[in-house]
Structures are given as structure tokens and as C-alpha cells.
Design an enzyme around this catalytic site. Structure first.
Site, PDB file in Angstrom:
ATOM      1  N   GLY A 132      -2.468 -62.413 -13.922  1.00 37.61           N
ATOM      2  CA  GLY A 132      -1.378 -61.377 -14.093  1.00 37.61           C
ATOM      3  C   GLY A 132      -1.817 -60.143 -14.830  1.00 37.61           C
ATOM      4  N   ASP A 258       1.048 -57.555   3.521  1.00 42.12           N
ATOM      5  CA  ASP A 258       1.614 -57.740   2.084  1.00 42.12           C
ATOM      6  C   ASP A 258       1.504 -56.213   1.294  1.00 42.12           C
ATOM      7  OD1 ASP A 258      -1.037 -58.899   1.774  1.00 42.12           O
ATOM      8  OD2 ASP A 258      -0.741 -58.740  -0.108  1.00 42.12           O
TER       9      ASP A 258
HETATM   10  P1  AMP Z   1      -3.630 -57.366  -3.637  1.00 45.55           P
HETATM   11  O1  AMP Z   1      -4.946 -57.762  -2.560  1.00 45.55           O
HETATM   12  O2  AMP Z   1      -4.282 -56.668  -4.782  1.00 45.55           O
HETATM   13  O3  AMP Z   1      -2.725 -56.706  -2.867  1.00 45.55           O
HETATM   14  O4  AMP Z   1      -3.300 -58.841  -4.068  1.00 45.55           O
HETATM   15  C1  AMP Z   1      -3.062 -59.957  -3.206  1.00 45.55           C
HETATM   16  C2  AMP Z   1      -2.133 -60.977  -4.063  1.00 45.55           C
HETATM   17  O5  AMP Z   1      -2.707 -61.341  -5.130  1.00 45.55           O
HETATM   18  C3  AMP Z   1      -0.544 -60.431  -4.722  1.00 45.55           C
HETATM   19  O6  AMP Z   1       0.222 -61.413  -4.467  1.00 45.55           O
HETATM   20  C4  AMP Z   1      -1.045 -59.803  -6.076  1.00 45.55           C
HETATM   21  O7  AMP Z   1       0.211 -59.891  -6.881  1.00 45.55           O
HETATM   22  C5  AMP Z   1      -2.000 -61.127  -6.380  1.00 45.55           C
HETATM   23  N1  AMP Z   1      -2.989 -60.863  -7.393  1.00 45.55           N
HETATM   24  C6  AMP Z   1      -4.136 -60.041  -7.246  1.00 45.55           C
HETATM   25  N2  AMP Z   1      -4.750 -59.714  -8.566  1.00 45.55           N
HETATM   26  C7  AMP Z   1      -3.951 -60.598  -9.287  1.00 45.55           C
HETATM   27  C8  AMP Z   1      -4.162 -60.961 -10.900  1.00 45.55           C
HETATM   28  N3  AMP Z   1      -4.958 -60.463 -11.444  1.00 45.55           N
HETATM   29  N4  AMP Z   1      -3.201 -61.853 -11.250  1.00 45.55           N
HETATM   30  C9  AMP Z   1      -2.130 -62.333 -10.568  1.00 45.55           C
HETATM   31  N5  AMP Z   1      -1.884 -61.951  -9.339  1.00 45.55           N
HETATM   32  C10 AMP Z   1      -3.049 -61.180  -8.819  1.00 45.55           C
HETATM   33 MG    MG Z   2      -1.016 -56.162  -3.158  1.00 45.40          MG
END
Ligand code: AMP
Ligand code: MG
Length: 495
Positions: A132, A258
């Protein structure tokens, strides 16, 4: 005339949360998780002003609020659910795993509202394996690039501030955490639609589409098929966004569905990059080994993502044929925008028959010479129509200067065809070919200093990047080619 509110302190910020008016299945209400002793790392003055806040009135309380340690009255913090395709594969449920929406505030022009989101504010039910949190390094990159894209005139989510804390989080090695406060009219993604489609919940899908149309595309309400019109509009915005990215050499790095904004904004800055030595196959994300999101793939992936959105909206639109119709124009819209932008970049006011050949052959010699994308276009703007006295600066970027001279001679013939005026053309070109972009090495210098608690370089970079088309001779060194050590920099999804 629109009334501009006087800049005020944080207590004047009135927050509501229209997203919370949707059924509870769309989100989870929850509190951000406090971070220990937050401090201010950076603030974007224009963004502060645009929501009516005085940038000089940033105090401890401000830091607490934008870290999630203290709530503004009436904020209804929540994390939204969405799903998505990641690297072309259906990933199922994702959601705001580390972003918490506080609500929306009025922009100071009273013309629109902006959602306020804290990125890195703690775990949510959608955190999956994550903690998070966001690290300082990636928060600085997101903050700077959001504001740099705005400076370039490219649709983007914005950034208000970064707060930091000495609380450690584990990545490849321990790093300190930070929170970026992001603002955008909406953070709804293609994946928000895919979520309800793939869960076979047509009634929720419709609620979402109606919410989006009512709040962000009210002009489509009277359309015979508003859902089809929505898809067509999102398709157009996405196609145009891709043309913008290509025109400045921006690479997003993780164009999963996403991370695609329903408003056509650049969203979710992760392992992004700006093209330096031109190579259309360049992959900016170290994790993307297949190059799905390489520079040259971006326009195609933008289209792929629109198709994924179209698939999800199919039940609303009422059939394959109508859905296809809404998607069909992507290629034409992309090419039209790209062609317009490339003409501007080359300082061509007229559109003539062989222009695409001229443009393509320029990219070919840039590639063969590994010429720096940003500097090449900037310096092309210095050359004169009928003499080569100003050619030296662009020639310095090409190993094979004969190839460049050859091309320049064709370019000059083309300029003469429209009786191009040097001064007018040079002025126009300097407004579309940035001198300054957020090169990885510049971000890295600011990050390294910030990790030693010196945040001055972030503010300096921010100021420069907010005006990327201005000459700013005092900051010439920020437009330099990357130093040798920069070739070892790698950016990946770990943030
Ligand atoms: P992203 O590739 O950054 O777009 O992330 C893909 C998914 O992973 C999204 O649902 C983000 O909210 C989740 N996510 C990425 N990093 C974290 C983290 N450190 N803690 C929780 N969720 C994460
Ligand atoms: Mg994202």
C-alpha cells in the site's frame, strides 16, 4: 467573468465525494494509514493555485492532510475497485491497491471539479501482495512527470505535492516512503468498465457508464446511443493521446488497461521514459522483456486497449456492429493527429503530397545515427531555409553528417515549396519542440539529492519543466545529452 477565489489555507478546501454516490460495490470506504512524521518534499504552485490554495501557506497540518494522517472535514476516503488486462493477459480484479480517494474539490475557476487522491497512503482491500506504499523515488518521478506533461500541453493527471516520511518500506532494498497527492477530474479507468463486464454485472456497468457520461461527458446525454458515443469519444481521445506521446518521445511503460484513463489522460506514471537516442523499438520498462509497450507499439496498444473497453461496453452499446463503428476511427484519428503534430514539429504549415516520406526518412536517419530525439527536433528549428550557417548544432547530433545534409537539402526544397519564412517557422517550431524533458538522469539527480533530504533539485526541475518550450538560457545544462552513467539507469515496475 469567472470569479477567482483568493488563495487560502488548507481549511478553506471544501471537499465532497461524488464517486461515493455510486453503489457501495464500486469501492471500499476506509481510512488512510498514517505515516510517521511526514514532511513536505515538493509542492506544485500552479496546482495549488488551481484549487484555490496559497502555496506559501504550507505547514505541518497541510503535510498531515496530504499524507493521510489527518482528514479534511467531509472527506469520505475510499479505494475504488477495477480490473484489467496486464501485458495483454486478463488479470482479474485489481483496484486502488495504494491510492485513496479523499473526494473532489472545486477548481478555482469554478468550471470543474478535481478528485484528490493520495497515492501510497496505505493498504486497501485491493492491495493483493503489495504494502500500500509508494517509495520516494517513484513519487518524485510521478510528481515531476505529471507537471512536465502539463507543461508540454499533453493531457495528464496532475500532482499537488509530495510528502515524505523516514518510515521504510521494502523493495529490492529498503527505501523511504512518500505520498503523492494526485488530481484529475476522474481516475476511472478502462479497467473499471472491464471489471463489471467480466463479472457479468450489466446493471453495474450501466451505472458506471451513466456516472461517467453525466459527470464528464454531459454533451453525450442527448445522443441517440450515448454509450456508443462515449466509446467513440474515448477512442478519439486515446488515439490523440498516443499521437501526443509519440510526438515528444514519451513512453508510458505499462499501458495495461487498468492504467488507461476514461478521460484520455496520461495516468499512473511508473517506469516511463522520454526517448533519447532514437530507436523506435526502445523499451523503457526493464520488466517488459517482450517490448509490448515499446515506443513503436504504443499507438497499436492504445487501439488494443480501446478494443478491450469496447468489448466491456458491448452489452450497453447493443451489439458488435455498433461497437465496431465506435472503434473504427481510431487509426484515422491517430494518423490525423500524428500528421498534424509532425508537420508542426517540422515547421511545415502546408500539407503536401510527399510529406510523410520526408518525415519517415528523417526518423530513419535519426535511428541510424542514434540521434537524441528532443535535441534533434529542437535544433531543427534553428536551421535557415536558404543557407547552412546554422546547421552545425543539429549536425553535431549525427555521426553520418552526409546523411543529415542530404536530408536537410530535401527539407529545404520542401520549405521553399511553401515559401517558408525563417523567423515565423522558427518561432512556431520552438513552441512544439521542447528544449527540456524529464530525462531519466535529471530525475535521478533530483532523487539522489532528495534521498539525502535536499529537495531543492525537485523544485528547480519542476520550474524548468513547467516551461519546456522556453529557451531558459540559464538552465542550458538541463537540456544536455545524458551523461555516460545514465546509460546504466533502469526503471521497472517496482515502485
Ligand atoms: P501498476 O502497475 O502500478 O498500475 O499497479 C497495478 C496494480 O497493483 C494496481 O491495482 C495497484 O494499485 C497495485 N499496486 C502496485 N503497487 C502496489 C503496492 N505497493 N501496494 C499495493 N498495491 C500496489
Ligand atoms: Mg496502475
Amino acid at each position: 467573468m469567472t470569479e477567482i477565489r483568493h488563495p487560502l489555507d488548507i481549511h478553506s478546501l471544501k471537499i465532497e465525494n461524488k464517486f461515493a454516490s455510486m453503489p457501495s460495490e464500486f469501492y471500499t470506504q476506509l481510512m488512510p494509514t498514517p505515516l510517521a512524521d511526514p514532511y513536505l518534499v515538493a509542492v506544485s504552485k500552479p496546482m495549488m493555485k488551481s484549487i484555490g490554495l496559497d502555496p506559501t501557506l504550507v505547514d505541518k497540518e497541510f503535510c498531515k492532510i496530504f499524507t493521510g494522517n489527518q482528514l479534511l472535514p467531509d472527506s469520505q476516503p475510499l479505494a475504488a475497485v477495477y480490473s484489467g488486462h496486464q501485458f495483454g493477459v486478463w488479470a482479474g480484479q485489481l483496484g486502488d491497491g495504494r491510492a485513496i480517494l479523499l473526494g473532489d474539490v472545486a477548481a478555482s475557476d469554478h468550471q470543474h471539479r478535481l478528485e484528490v487522491q493520495l497515492k501510497g497512503a496505505g493498504m486497501t482491500p485491493y492491495s493483493r501482495m503489495g504494502d500500500g506504499r509508494a517509495v520516494l523515488r517513484s513519487s518524485i518521478r510521478e510528481f515531476l512527470c505529471s507537471e512536465a506533461m502539463e507543461g508540454l500541453g499533453i493531457p495528464t493527471s496532475r500532482a499537488l505535492c509530495i510528502t515524505g516520511s523516514d518510515q521504510y518500506v521494502m523493495r529490492e532494498e529498503p527505501e523511504t516512503s512518500a505520498v503523492v497527492t494526485r488530481l484529475a477530474p476522474s481516475f476511472i479507468r478502462f479497467g473499471s468498465f472491464e471489471h463489471w463486464y467480466c463479472n457479468n454485472r450489466p446493471e453495474q456497468l450501466q451505472i458506471l457508464a451513466d456516472f461517467v457520461i453525466e459527470n464528464y461527458f454531459p454533451e453525450l446525454q442527448t445522443h441517440a446511443n450515448p454509450y456508443q458515443a462515449l466509446l467513440a469519444e474515448v477512442t478519439k481521445r486515446t488515439a490523440e493521446l498516443m499521437a501526443h506521446w509519440q510526438s515528444v518521445g514519451f513512453m508510458h511503460g505499462v499501458m495495461n488497461t487498468d492504467n488507461m484513463s476514461i478521460l484520455g489522460l496520461t495516468l499512473d506514471y511508473g517506469p516511463f521514459g522520454f526517448m533519447e537516442s532514437f530507436d523506435p523499438a526502445h523499451i523503457c520498462n526493464h520488466t517488459d522483456q517482450q517490448g509490448r509497450y515499446s515506443y513503436r507499439m504504443q499507438p497499436t496498444i492504445g487501439q488494443w486497449n480501446c478494443h478491450a473497453l469496447g468489448q466491456a461496453m458491448l452489452p450497453l452499446i447493443g451489439g458488435v456492429k455498433l461497437t465496431q463503428e465506435a472503434l473504427n476511427d481510431y487509426k484515422r484519428q491517430y494518423e490525423k493527429k500524428y500528421d498534424q503534430l509532425m508537420h508542426k514539429k517540422l515547421g511545415l504549415f502546408e500539407h503536401l503530397e510527399n510529406d510523410s516520406e520526408l518525415i519517415d526518412s528523417f526518423f530513419l536517419i535519426m535511428q541510424k545515427n542514434a540521434a537524441d530525439f528532443t535535441l534533434t527536433f529542437r535544433r531543427l528549428g534553428y536551421i535557415m531555409r536558404d543557407e547552412n550557417s546554422q546547421d552545425e548544432s543539429i549536425r553535431n547530433l549525427f555521426i553520418d553528417s552526409d546523411a543529415l545534409d542530404n536530408w536537410l537539402s530535401k527539407y529545404r526544397t520542401r520549405l521553399r515549396q511553401e515559401q517558408s519564412d525563417d523567423s515565423l517557422r522558427q518561432q512556431a517550431m520552438s513552441k512544439v519542440n521542447p528544449k527540456f524533458v524529464l530525462r531519466n538522469y535529471l530525475a535521478q539527480i533530483a532523487i539522489a539529492k532528495a534521498q539525502d533530504k535536499d529537495f531543492s533539485e525537485i523544485s528547480k526541475l519542476l520550474q524548468i519543466l513547467q516551461h519546456p518550450y522556453d529557451e531558459q538560457p540559464e538552465h542550458d545544462s538541463y537540456a544536455d545529452l545524458p551523461p555516460n552513467w545514465a546509460s546504466k539507469l533502469e526503471v521497472s515496475c517496482s515502485s
